[in-house]
Design a protein around this motif. Structure first.
Motif, PDB file in Angstrom:
ATOM      1  N   ASP A   3       0.863  -1.171   0.000  1.00  0.00           N
ATOM      2  CA  ASP A   3       0.000   0.000   0.000  1.00  0.00           C
ATOM      3  C   ASP A   3       0.903   1.226   0.000  1.00  0.00           C
ATOM      4  OD1 ASP A   3      -1.787   2.037   0.359  1.00  0.00           O
ATOM      5  OD2 ASP A   3      -2.690   1.247   2.194  1.00  0.00           O
ATOM      6  N   PHE A   4       0.879   1.984  -1.085  1.00  0.00           N
ATOM      7  CA  PHE A   4       1.796   3.111  -1.210  1.00  0.00           C
ATOM      8  C   PHE A   4       1.458   4.272  -0.275  1.00  0.00           C
ATOM      9  CE2 PHE A   4       3.660   0.889  -4.672  1.00  0.00           C
ATOM     10  CZ  PHE A   4       4.911   1.467  -4.861  1.00  0.00           C
ATOM     11  N   LYS A   5       0.359   4.176   0.434  1.00  0.00           N
ATOM     12  CA  LYS A   5       0.077   5.181   1.451  1.00  0.00           C
ATOM     13  C   LYS A   5       1.107   5.099   2.583  1.00  0.00           C
ATOM     14  CE  LYS A   5      -4.919   5.342   0.620  1.00  0.00           C
ATOM     15  NZ  LYS A   5      -6.266   5.072   1.184  1.00  0.00           N
ATOM     16  N   SER A   6       1.740   3.959   2.716  1.00  0.00           N
ATOM     17  CA  SER A   6       2.770   3.771   3.746  1.00  0.00           C
ATOM     18  C   SER A   6       4.175   3.776   3.149  1.00  0.00           C
ATOM     19  CB  SER A   6       2.529   2.451   4.495  1.00  0.00           C
ATOM     20  OG  SER A   6       2.623   1.342   3.611  1.00  0.00           O
ATOM     21  N   VAL A   7       4.302   4.338   1.964  1.00  0.00           N
ATOM     22  CA  VAL A   7       5.597   4.395   1.283  1.00  0.00           C
ATOM     23  C   VAL A   7       5.963   5.848   1.005  1.00  0.00           C
ATOM     24  CG1 VAL A   7       6.964   3.642  -0.691  1.00  0.00           C
ATOM     25  CG2 VAL A   7       5.130   2.178   0.172  1.00  0.00           C
ATOM     26  N   PRO A   8       6.760   6.474   1.860  1.00  0.00           N
ATOM     27  CA  PRO A   8       7.190   7.842   1.557  1.00  0.00           C
ATOM     28  C   PRO A   8       8.104   7.865   0.342  1.00  0.00           C
ATOM     29  CG  PRO A   8       8.324   6.993   3.490  1.00  0.00           C
ATOM     30  CD  PRO A   8       7.294   5.981   3.135  1.00  0.00           C
ATOM     31  N   ILE A   9       7.873   8.819  -0.544  1.00  0.00           N
ATOM     32  CA  ILE A   9       8.710   8.981  -1.727  1.00  0.00           C
ATOM     33  C   ILE A   9       9.639  10.171  -1.507  1.00  0.00           C
ATOM     34  CG2 ILE A   9       8.796   9.378  -4.215  1.00  0.00           C
ATOM     35  CD1 ILE A   9       7.440   6.762  -3.571  1.00  0.00           C
ATOM     36  N   CYS A  10      10.940   9.908  -1.531  1.00  0.00           N
ATOM     37  CA  CYS A  10      11.936  10.968  -1.392  1.00  0.00           C
ATOM     38  C   CYS A  10      12.295  11.463  -2.794  1.00  0.00           C
ATOM     39  CB  CYS A  10      13.174  10.443  -0.682  1.00  0.00           C
ATOM     40  SG  CYS A  10      12.853   9.890   1.008  1.00  0.00           S
ATOM     41  N   ILE A  11      12.118  12.752  -3.007  1.00  0.00           N
ATOM     42  CA  ILE A  11      12.273  13.329  -4.342  1.00  0.00           C
ATOM     43  C   ILE A  11      13.463  14.283  -4.382  1.00  0.00           C
ATOM     44  CG2 ILE A  11      11.198  14.753  -6.120  1.00  0.00           C
ATOM     45  CD1 ILE A  11       8.472  13.793  -5.075  1.00  0.00           C
ATOM     46  N   GLU A  12      14.256  14.135  -5.428  1.00  0.00           N
ATOM     47  CA  GLU A  12      15.375  15.046  -5.671  1.00  0.00           C
ATOM     48  C   GLU A  12      15.427  15.362  -7.158  1.00  0.00           C
ATOM     49  OE1 GLU A  12      20.262  15.301  -5.177  1.00  0.00           O
ATOM     50  OE2 GLU A  12      19.187  13.485  -4.563  1.00  0.00           O
ATOM     51  N   THR A  13      15.538  16.618  -7.491  1.00  0.00           N
ATOM     52  CA  THR A  13      15.672  17.025  -8.894  1.00  0.00           C
ATOM     53  C   THR A  13      16.710  18.132  -9.001  1.00  0.00           C
ATOM     54  OG1 THR A  13      13.894  18.679  -8.724  1.00  0.00           O
ATOM     55  CG2 THR A  13      13.270  16.463  -9.455  1.00  0.00           C
ATOM     56  N   ILE A  14      17.236  18.294 -10.198  1.00  0.00           N
ATOM     57  CA  ILE A  14      18.159  19.398 -10.464  1.00  0.00           C
ATOM     58  C   ILE A  14      17.366  20.646 -10.837  1.00  0.00           C
ATOM     59  CG2 ILE A  14      20.008  20.193 -11.978  1.00  0.00           C
ATOM     60  CD1 ILE A  14      20.944  17.283 -12.144  1.00  0.00           C
ATOM     61  N   ASP A  15      16.336  20.454 -11.647  1.00  0.00           N
ATOM     62  CA  ASP A  15      15.455  21.553 -12.054  1.00  0.00           C
ATOM     63  C   ASP A  15      14.212  21.560 -11.172  1.00  0.00           C
ATOM     64  OD1 ASP A  15      13.602  23.253 -13.380  1.00  0.00           O
ATOM     65  OD2 ASP A  15      14.606  22.897 -15.297  1.00  0.00           O
ATOM     66  N   LYS A  16      13.885  22.713 -10.604  1.00  0.00           N
ATOM     67  CA  LYS A  16      12.730  22.822  -9.709  1.00  0.00           C
ATOM     68  C   LYS A  16      11.419  22.459 -10.409  1.00  0.00           C
ATOM     69  CE  LYS A  16      14.678  26.376  -6.668  1.00  0.00           C
ATOM     70  NZ  LYS A  16      14.522  27.763  -6.157  1.00  0.00           N
ATOM     71  N   LYS A  17      11.320  22.718 -11.704  1.00  0.00           N
ATOM     72  CA  LYS A  17      10.099  22.398 -12.441  1.00  0.00           C
ATOM     73  C   LYS A  17       9.835  20.895 -12.445  1.00  0.00           C
ATOM     74  CE  LYS A  17      10.554  26.382 -15.550  1.00  0.00           C
ATOM     75  NZ  LYS A  17      10.748  26.828 -16.955  1.00  0.00           N
ATOM     76  N   ASP A  18      10.906  20.113 -12.507  1.00  0.00           N
ATOM     77  CA  ASP A  18      10.765  18.655 -12.541  1.00  0.00           C
ATOM     78  C   ASP A  18      10.277  18.111 -11.205  1.00  0.00           C
ATOM     79  OD1 ASP A  18      11.660  18.622 -15.176  1.00  0.00           O
ATOM     80  OD2 ASP A  18      13.758  18.476 -14.556  1.00  0.00           O
ATOM     81  N   TYR A  19      10.590  18.816 -10.133  1.00  0.00           N
ATOM     82  CA  TYR A  19      10.154  18.379  -8.804  1.00  0.00           C
ATOM     83  C   TYR A  19       8.634  18.269  -8.734  1.00  0.00           C
ATOM     84  CZ  TYR A  19       8.822  18.700  -3.888  1.00  0.00           C
ATOM     85  OH  TYR A  19       8.224  18.475  -2.682  1.00  0.00           O
ATOM     86  N   HIS A  20       7.939  19.216  -9.311  1.00  0.00           N
ATOM     87  CA  HIS A  20       6.470  19.232  -9.229  1.00  0.00           C
ATOM     88  C   HIS A  20       5.855  18.058  -9.993  1.00  0.00           C
ATOM     89  CE1 HIS A  20       6.498  23.060  -7.170  1.00  0.00           C
ATOM     90  NE2 HIS A  20       7.299  23.560  -8.087  1.00  0.00           N
ATOM     91  N   ILE A  21       6.498  17.655 -11.077  1.00  0.00           N
ATOM     92  CA  ILE A  21       6.005  16.486 -11.819  1.00  0.00           C
ATOM     93  C   ILE A  21       6.133  15.227 -10.970  1.00  0.00           C
ATOM     94  CG2 ILE A  21       6.379  15.015 -13.842  1.00  0.00           C
ATOM     95  CD1 ILE A  21       7.395  17.458 -15.339  1.00  0.00           C
TER      96      ILE A  21
END
Length: 271
Positions: free
Chosen positions: A118-136
Motif C-alpha cells: 500500500d503506497f500510502k505507507s511508502v514515503p517517496i523521497c524526491i530530488e531534482t536538479i530543475d525545480k520544475k521537474d520536482y512538481h512532476i
C-alpha cells in the motif's frame, strides 16, 4: 495525465507498475527490460519491450534497476532532454547521464514481489536538479497515495544507510533468531508478537527510550549464558558487538571496549 515508461523489472519496478496502473491520472506507456521473460506476465496489460530503440515518448522515464546499472542504462537511452529518474537511495542524481533532465524518485520502503504494498505507507523521497521537474515527480507520488519529502543527495544517502540498518540488518537478525529457535525445535512464530510490538513501540518512543534487555541492564550472568548457548562463532561475534554497542549507548558498560571483548571472549570467561 502523466505518462510514464518503466525501465527494469525488479521488485520496485513491479510494485510501481501495479500502483501506477491503479492511479487515475497516470498512464504507463511501456515497460522495458532486457529480458521479456520477467515481464511477460504483464503483456496483456502493458506494451513490453526489450529494445531501447522502441521507446515511446513519455513525461517521465523511471529507471528501476540495480544501482550499478543505472549510469550505463541512462547513457544508452536514445533521446535527450527528457526527465529520467532512478529509484535508488544510494546513487547520486548526477549518475544519470547529463543529456537528460535528472531526478530521483526514491520509495523508502522494503519491496518483495509477492508481498502486497500500500503506497500510502511508502514515503517517496524526491530530488531534482530543475525545480520544475520536482512538481512532476511530486504529482506522480501523490497520484499513488504516497507522502512525499524533498531531499538532497546527502540526506537521501544517510536515509538509505539508516534503512539498511533498520531493515536489511534487522531482517538478518530475524533469520539468525529463526536459526537459533530451530536448533532446539522451538517455534519462531512465538516471537512474532514481540517483533510487532518492537516495531510499534518506536512509533511512539525514540529507539533510545525503547531499549530494553540484558545488555542495557548489564545482566552479566544472562549474557554469559547466551554466549554459551550460541554455537555459531559468527552469531557470538554479532551478539557481543551489539551488546557492546547497547552498553556504550546507555552508559552501562563496566569498562572499555577492550575489557568487554576480553571478558566475553568466546563466552568462556566470566563477565
Amino acid at each position: 495525465m502523466i505518462s510514464v515508461v518503466i525501465l527494469g523489472a525488479g521488485n520496485v519496478a513491479t510494485h510501481l507498475f501495479k500502483a501506477f496502473e491503479k492511479a487515475e491520472n497516470i498512464v504507463v506507456n511501456q515497460w522495458y527490460n532486457r529480458s521479456l521473460k520477467t515481464i511477460k506476465p504483464y503483456k496483456n496489460k502493458i506494451e513490453i519491450i526489450d529494445d531501447l530503440a522502441l521507446l515511446n515518448d513519455a513525461d517521465v522515464y523511471i529507471i528501476a534497476v540495480s544501482d550499478d546499472a543505472i549510469a550505463e542504462l541512462s547513457e544508452q537511452l536514445p533521446f535527450e532532454n527528457k526527465l529520467v529518474v532512478h529509484t535508488s537511495g544510494g546513487v547520486g542524481v548526477y549518475d544519470i547521464d547529463k543529456k537528460h533532465k535528472r531526478g530521483v524518485f526514491y520509495p523508502l520502503q522494503t519491496f518483495s514481489k509477492d508481498a502486497e504494498m500500500d503506497f500510502k505507507s511508502v514515503p517517496i523521497c524526491i530530488e531534482t536538479i530543475d525545480k520544475k521537474d520536482y512538481h512532476i515527480l511530486k504529482a506522480l507520488a501523490i497520484s499513488i497515495g504516497s507522502p512525499t519529502k524533498k531531499v538532497n543527495s546527502d540526506q537521501r544517502r544517510v536515509l538509505h544507510l539508516a534503512a539498511v540498518f533498520v531493515n536489511n540488518f534487522t531482517n538478518q537478525l530475524y533469520r539468525i533468531g529463526h536459526e537459533i529457535t530451530e536448533s532446539e525445535g522451538a517455534e519462531f512464530d512465538l516471537l512474532k508478537p514481540l517483533i510487532l510490538e518492537t516495531a510499534k513501540k518506536v512509533q511512539e518512543l525514540s529507539p533510545y527510550m525503547a531499549q530494553t534487555g540484558p545488555a542495557k541492564r548489564h545482566d552479566k550472568k544472562t549474557i554469559k549464558k547466551h554466549l554459551k548457548i550460541l554455537k555459531n562463532e559468527q552469531h557470538k561475534d554479532i551478539y557481543k558487538l551489539l551488546t557492546k554497542s547497547i552498553q556504550n549507548t546507555h552508559g552501562t558498560s563496566t569498562g572499555s571496549a577492550t575489557n568487554f571483548e576480553k571478558n566475553t571472549h568466546n563466552g568462556r570467561k566470566k563477565l
